[in-house]
Design a protein around this motif. Structure first.
Motif, PDB file in Angstrom:
ATOM      1  N   ASP A 381       0.620  -1.335   0.094  1.00  9.53           N
ATOM      2  CA  ASP A 381      -0.056  -0.070   0.057  1.00  9.53           C
ATOM      3  C   ASP A 381       0.823   1.299   0.177  1.00  9.53           C
ATOM      4  N   ASP A 382       1.952   1.130   0.897  1.00  9.42           N
ATOM      5  CA  ASP A 382       2.741   2.540   0.737  1.00  9.42           C
ATOM      6  C   ASP A 382       3.185   2.796  -0.377  1.00  9.42           C
ATOM      7  N   ASP A 383       3.510   1.836  -1.189  1.00 13.77           N
ATOM      8  CA  ASP A 383       4.390   2.118  -2.519  1.00 13.77           C
ATOM      9  C   ASP A 383       2.970   2.639  -3.606  1.00 13.77           C
ATOM     10  N   LEU A 384       2.059   2.699  -3.370  1.00 15.34           N
ATOM     11  CA  LEU A 384       0.942   3.445  -4.124  1.00 15.34           C
ATOM     12  C   LEU A 384       0.642   4.892  -4.171  1.00 15.34           C
ATOM     13  N   VAL A 385       1.458   5.571  -3.436  1.00 12.26           N
ATOM     14  CA  VAL A 385       1.239   6.867  -3.147  1.00 12.26           C
ATOM     15  C   VAL A 385       1.355   7.461  -4.613  1.00 12.26           C
ATOM     16  N   GLU A 386       2.539   7.219  -5.220  1.00 11.08           N
ATOM     17  CA  GLU A 386       2.538   7.548  -6.583  1.00 11.08           C
ATOM     18  C   GLU A 386       1.436   7.214  -7.439  1.00 11.08           C
ATOM     19  N   ALA A 437       1.110 -12.847  -6.235  1.00 12.59           N
ATOM     20  CA  ALA A 437      -0.085 -13.881  -6.387  1.00 12.59           C
ATOM     21  C   ALA A 437      -1.303 -13.308  -6.995  1.00 12.59           C
ATOM     22  N   GLY A 438      -2.050 -13.905  -7.814  1.00 12.39           N
ATOM     23  CA  GLY A 438      -3.373 -13.543  -8.081  1.00 12.39           C
ATOM     24  C   GLY A 438      -3.294 -12.530  -9.020  1.00 12.39           C
ATOM     25  N   ILE A 439      -2.277 -12.248  -9.827  1.00 11.91           N
ATOM     26  CA  ILE A 439      -2.319 -11.233 -11.042  1.00 11.91           C
ATOM     27  C   ILE A 439      -3.417 -11.125 -11.969  1.00 11.91           C
ATOM     28  N   ALA A 440      -3.932  -9.989 -12.028  1.00 10.01           N
ATOM     29  CA  ALA A 440      -5.257 -10.082 -12.559  1.00 10.01           C
ATOM     30  C   ALA A 440      -5.085 -10.334 -14.054  1.00 10.01           C
ATOM     31  N   PRO A 441      -5.824 -10.607 -14.784  1.00  9.72           N
ATOM     32  CA  PRO A 441      -5.853 -11.277 -16.220  1.00  9.72           C
ATOM     33  C   PRO A 441      -5.614  -9.985 -16.976  1.00  9.72           C
ATOM     34  N   THR A 442      -4.166  -9.849 -17.483  1.00 11.41           N
ATOM     35  CA  THR A 442      -3.934  -9.011 -18.521  1.00 11.41           C
ATOM     36  C   THR A 442      -2.589  -9.449 -19.383  1.00 11.41           C
ATOM     37  N   GLY A 443      -2.525  -8.994 -20.566  1.00 10.33           N
ATOM     38  CA  GLY A 443      -1.291  -9.430 -21.535  1.00 10.33           C
ATOM     39  C   GLY A 443      -0.206  -8.414 -21.336  1.00 10.33           C
ATOM     40  N   PHE A 444      -0.321  -7.651 -20.370  1.00 16.26           N
ATOM     41  CA  PHE A 444       0.838  -6.575 -20.149  1.00 16.26           C
ATOM     42  C   PHE A 444       1.332  -6.621 -18.732  1.00 16.26           C
ATOM     43  N   PRO A 445       2.725  -6.895 -18.524  1.00 15.44           N
ATOM     44  CA  PRO A 445       3.396  -6.982 -17.231  1.00 15.44           C
ATOM     45  C   PRO A 445       3.867  -6.132 -16.856  1.00 15.44           C
ATOM     46  N   TYR A 446       3.419  -4.852 -16.921  1.00 17.69           N
ATOM     47  CA  TYR A 446       3.834  -3.596 -16.493  1.00 17.69           C
ATOM     48  C   TYR A 446       2.879  -2.643 -15.885  1.00 17.69           C
ATOM     49  N   LEU A 447       2.872  -2.256 -14.590  1.00 17.25           N
ATOM     50  CA  LEU A 447       2.067  -1.151 -14.038  1.00 17.25           C
ATOM     51  C   LEU A 447       2.682   0.240 -14.362  1.00 17.25           C
ATOM     52  N   ALA A 448       1.594   1.120 -14.732  1.00 19.63           N
ATOM     53  CA  ALA A 448       2.245   2.629 -15.265  1.00 19.63           C
ATOM     54  C   ALA A 448       2.385   3.459 -14.006  1.00 19.63           C
ATOM     55  N   LEU A 449       3.277   4.201 -13.692  1.00 19.34           N
ATOM     56  CA  LEU A 449       3.257   5.246 -12.755  1.00 19.34           C
ATOM     57  C   LEU A 449       3.662   6.527 -13.113  1.00 19.34           C
ATOM     58  N   THR A 450       3.001   7.513 -12.624  1.00 16.42           N
ATOM     59  CA  THR A 450       3.541   9.010 -12.952  1.00 16.42           C
ATOM     60  C   THR A 450       4.612   9.325 -11.885  1.00 16.42           C
TER      61      THR A 450
END
Length: 456
Positions: A381-386, A437-450
């Protein structure tokens, strides 16, 4: 008796910020004054000069409390607010001198990121969840919390059911003068029954037994707002009609009051929503009935955690049409398993069932703490501030333009989609944490951060 200044950080002048009436801060202030404490609400919409002129800080406060409603605008093309909060609180700390008041924070945004913001903003303490009981505890012995590094858990507040809430006329009129301004009213405190994978409402509201504000107190609040010249109200409940019998009482009140020019709205769900309720709403001068299916593809709705599907949405629309109710339908693309086919299914539903101006189209899901989406991607959670967004196919923007009728894509919406597309390409890409664990279904292995100010 303690002396407490409550600062509405949501009223700060920041890129992308749209100030909203500080209903939470007013609830805290009313509770503190009821208990005999001296308070000041600092709001920069009401008093813009207070943002630069910090002379109010020099008064002998025991506590300065900061209300944090949002961390960012939850928009692909916008930067976060935290650095602005840091800069402002540091200015307050400097202006307060060598022995500043005890500094605390709370509010919906703070409640989501409490442990991270407690450190980043260098606060003495914080409040997670509903704040009245916790702020009263702090006010009873402020020095106990100096340097404590503690986040108090807010809880049920009996005064919600017994105390009249009135707002200063100057504060109401300041917000009423903003474009498209609405004043918020809270009718109940109940953990949201929906299970949307992206939504933190249940965490923010905390464990709540479901207190329903007495109709007499709601009437008092509405009349006070109306007498100050305000003509638009928004019921801030997670889902206005979640308790359908109580919602009917509130709507009946609005219809019976017959206050000329007063309009209202709130967040609705397509069920429970029966013909009796639709008839009551139609007689109450409602501005619009807003629902958020987020997708109109049945499989996507299931993955997003919706407890209804397109059948319920269709019945809802039919009832609204029969009673001549204006509807608004929120859609957000880019969630777990979003594909060209799911976008096309949503578009085909909209093209067939909705009218110009009814759908509200957005792209990109902000990953927020304490949500199923956050647990799926496995980021602390703490890493989601961005501002962090769930991975989406870069073709998504084009699919929306391709499949929706032009009537649903006015120039302003097209521009927003184009800006979002550009912003998404410039965002920092980070991989899922190893072993998530439990990665949601997606063909893209990267999250996008600003990261840092947006250059879009």
């Amino acid at each position: 008796m303690a002396r407490i200044a409550l600062v509405n950080l949501a009223s700060m002048p920041m890129p992308g910020n749209e100030p909203i009436f500080p209903i939470g801060s007013r609830c805290l202030q009313a509770a503190l004054e009821q208990a005999g404490h001296e308070t000041l609400l600092v709001d920069f919409v009401e008093n813009p000069k207070d943002f630069e002129d910090l002379s109010w800080v020099s008064r002998e406060w025991d506590v300065i409390g900061f209300s944090i409603r949002n961390i960012d605008p939850i928009d692909l093309a916008r930067e976060g607010f935290v650095r602005y909060y840091q800069q402002f609180i540091e200015r307050i700390r400097t202006a307060a001198g060598p022995q500043p008041p005890v500094m605390v924070a709370g509010g919906p945004g703070y409640s989501l990121f409490g442990s991270a913001l407690l450190k980043r903003l260098q606060l003495d303490a914080g409040v997670v969840g509903p704040g009245e009981s916790a702020i009263l505890e702090i006010a009873a012995d402020p020095e106990k919390y100096r340097g404590s590094g503690e986040n108090l858990k807010g809880g049920r507040y009996e005064g919600f059911l017994t105390e009249r809430l009135s707002h200063p006329t100057s504060l109401l009129q300041a917000y009423a003068s903003l474009p498209a301004a609405m004043i918020g009213i809270e009718t109940k405190r109940k953990t949201c029954y929906q299970e949307c994978v992206y939504c933190p409402y249940a965490h923010i509201s905390g464990d709540n037994l479901g207190d329903l504000k007495p109709i007499s107190l709601i009437e008092h609040e509405i009349r006070g707002i109306y007498e100050a010249g305000v003509r638009r109200i928004f019921f801030t409940d997670a889902i206005f009609n979640s308790e359908i019998r109580f919602a009917k009482q509130v709507v009946s009140l609005l219809a019976d009051l017959k206050l000329p020019g007063l309009t209202w709205t709130g967040y609705f769900a397509p069920r429970p929503f029966d013909d009796e309720f639709a008839e009551l709403v139609s007689r109450s001068n409602v501005e619009s009935v807003l629902i958020s299916p987020d997708s109109l593809d049945v499989a996507m709705m299931g993955r997003l955690g919706k407890r209804f599907d397109t059948r319920h949405v269709t019945r809802f629309i039919e009832r609204c049409r029969a009673h001549e109710l204006k509807t608004r339908v929120n859609l957000v693309f880019g969630g777990p398993g979003e594909t060209e086919e799911t976008v096309r299914a949503s578009a085909e539903y909209v093209n067939e069932h909705l009218r110009t101006g009814e759908p509200v189209l957005n792209i990109g899901f902000r990953v927020l703490p304490a949500t199923a989406l956050a647990r799926q991607v496995g980021i602390p959670d703490d890493d989601l501030v961005e501002p962090t967004f769930y991975p989406l196919n870069p073709e998504l923007f084009g699919w929306v333009i391709k499949y929706f009728d032009g009537q649903f894509l006015p120039n302003e919406r097209l521009l927003h989609i184009m800006i979002g597309n550009i912003a998404s390409k410039k965002m920092t890409k980070v991989p899922y944490p190893e072993g998530s664990a439990g990665i949601a279904p997606t063909g893209f292995p990267y999250l996008a951060l600003t990261r840092g100010p947006s250059d879009v």
